[in-house]
Design a protein around this motif. Sequence first.
Motif, PDB file in Angstrom:
ATOM      1  N   LYS A   6       1.286  -0.978  -0.340  1.00 30.75           N
ATOM      2  CA  LYS A   6       0.285  -0.016   0.280  1.00 30.75           C
ATOM      3  C   LYS A   6       0.387   1.130   0.276  1.00 30.75           C
ATOM      4  O   LYS A   6       2.143   1.220   0.437  1.00 30.75           O
ATOM      5  N   TYR A   7       0.488   2.498  -0.432  1.00 28.54           N
ATOM      6  CA  TYR A   7       1.064   3.369  -0.175  1.00 28.54           C
ATOM      7  C   TYR A   7       1.191   4.012   0.797  1.00 28.54           C
ATOM      8  O   TYR A   7       0.482   3.969   2.126  1.00 28.54           O
ATOM      9  N   LYS A  35      -5.793  12.400  -4.187  1.00 27.74           N
ATOM     10  CA  LYS A  35      -4.858  13.641  -5.291  1.00 27.74           C
ATOM     11  C   LYS A  35      -6.004  14.567  -5.951  1.00 27.74           C
ATOM     12  O   LYS A  35      -5.873  15.886  -6.584  1.00 27.74           O
ATOM     13  N   GLU A  36      -6.980  13.853  -5.787  1.00 24.30           N
ATOM     14  CA  GLU A  36      -8.391  14.702  -6.564  1.00 24.30           C
ATOM     15  C   GLU A  36      -8.126  15.734  -5.451  1.00 24.30           C
ATOM     16  O   GLU A  36      -8.818  16.626  -5.921  1.00 24.30           O
ATOM     17  N   LEU A  37      -8.295  15.548  -4.355  1.00 25.47           N
ATOM     18  CA  LEU A  37      -8.834  16.578  -3.534  1.00 25.47           C
ATOM     19  C   LEU A  37      -8.112  17.659  -3.157  1.00 25.47           C
ATOM     20  O   LEU A  37      -8.261  18.675  -3.507  1.00 25.47           O
ATOM     21  N   LEU A  38      -6.502  17.395  -3.680  1.00 20.64           N
ATOM     22  CA  LEU A  38      -5.603  18.070  -3.426  1.00 20.64           C
ATOM     23  C   LEU A  38      -5.562  18.593  -4.440  1.00 20.64           C
ATOM     24  O   LEU A  38      -5.077  20.632  -4.963  1.00 20.64           O
ATOM     25  N   ASN A  39      -5.732  18.416  -6.480  1.00 24.39           N
ATOM     26  CA  ASN A  39      -5.889  19.301  -6.817  1.00 24.39           C
ATOM     27  C   ASN A  39      -6.756  20.162  -7.080  1.00 24.39           C
ATOM     28  O   ASN A  39      -6.598  21.040  -7.675  1.00 24.39           O
ATOM     29  N   GLY A  40      -8.026  19.792  -6.116  1.00 25.45           N
ATOM     30  CA  GLY A  40      -9.077  20.926  -6.047  1.00 25.45           C
ATOM     31  C   GLY A  40      -8.528  21.500  -5.400  1.00 25.45           C
ATOM     32  O   GLY A  40      -9.811  22.621  -5.329  1.00 25.45           O
ATOM     33  N   LEU A  41      -7.515  21.721  -4.893  1.00 22.57           N
ATOM     34  CA  LEU A  41      -7.291  22.610  -3.673  1.00 22.57           C
ATOM     35  C   LEU A  41      -6.408  24.256  -4.464  1.00 22.57           C
ATOM     36  O   LEU A  41      -6.077  23.643  -5.392  1.00 22.57           O
ATOM     37  N   GLU A  42      -6.562  25.425  -3.638  1.00 22.83           N
ATOM     38  CA  GLU A  42      -6.343  26.486  -4.447  1.00 22.83           C
ATOM     39  C   GLU A  42      -4.799  26.880  -3.360  1.00 22.83           C
ATOM     40  O   GLU A  42      -5.195  27.449  -2.812  1.00 22.83           O
ATOM     41  N   ILE A  43      -3.944  26.321  -3.699  1.00 23.23           N
ATOM     42  CA  ILE A  43      -3.313  26.562  -2.722  1.00 23.23           C
ATOM     43  C   ILE A  43      -1.555  26.938  -3.494  1.00 23.23           C
ATOM     44  O   ILE A  43      -1.373  26.531  -5.131  1.00 23.23           O
ATOM     45  N   ASP A 100      -6.812   3.246  -4.207  1.00 22.82           N
ATOM     46  CA  ASP A 100      -8.394   4.052  -4.548  1.00 22.82           C
ATOM     47  C   ASP A 100      -8.252   5.337  -3.693  1.00 22.82           C
ATOM     48  O   ASP A 100      -8.482   6.137  -3.920  1.00 22.82           O
ATOM     49  N   GLU A 101      -7.814   5.178  -1.933  1.00 23.16           N
ATOM     50  CA  GLU A 101      -7.942   6.010  -1.434  1.00 23.16           C
ATOM     51  C   GLU A 101      -6.399   7.183  -2.099  1.00 23.16           C
ATOM     52  O   GLU A 101      -7.214   8.593  -1.905  1.00 23.16           O
ATOM     53  N   LEU A 102      -5.116   6.851  -2.307  1.00 23.15           N
ATOM     54  CA  LEU A 102      -4.650   8.024  -3.250  1.00 23.15           C
ATOM     55  C   LEU A 102      -5.143   8.331  -4.430  1.00 23.15           C
ATOM     56  O   LEU A 102      -4.909   9.939  -4.087  1.00 23.15           O
ATOM     57  N   LYS A 103      -6.091   7.565  -5.086  1.00 22.86           N
ATOM     58  CA  LYS A 103      -6.398   8.790  -6.431  1.00 22.86           C
ATOM     59  C   LYS A 103      -7.192   9.415  -6.094  1.00 22.86           C
ATOM     60  O   LYS A 103      -7.410  10.849  -6.389  1.00 22.86           O
ATOM     61  N   GLN A 104      -8.233   9.150  -4.509  1.00 21.46           N
ATOM     62  CA  GLN A 104      -8.837  10.172  -3.684  1.00 21.46           C
ATOM     63  C   GLN A 104      -8.456  11.354  -3.469  1.00 21.46           C
ATOM     64  O   GLN A 104      -8.975  12.318  -3.578  1.00 21.46           O
TER      65      GLN A 104
END
Length: 73
Positions: free
Chosen positions: A37-38, A65-73, A59-63
């Motif tokens: 696992k990661y 990544k999706e959450l982090l990509n949606g953040l404006e940082i 699957d959790e890592l992909k989710q």
Amino acid sequence: MADIKFEIETELGTISESAKGWTKELNLISWNGKEAKYDLRDWAPNHEKMGKGVTLSLDELKQLKELLNGLEI
């Protein structure tokens, strides 16, 4: 306390390093002979000790990544 066996299958990258030489790393690890696992945690030099961490399935890592990509940082 039972021995925890692990095998770092792939070292994916280092996120940071402390003044004492510990590194926060993302790795693909097999714990106690199970499917790898990661894993995100702090490691002492040469991986002789470890801190608490977070283990994620693909699957959790992909989710994440999706959450982090949606953040404006």
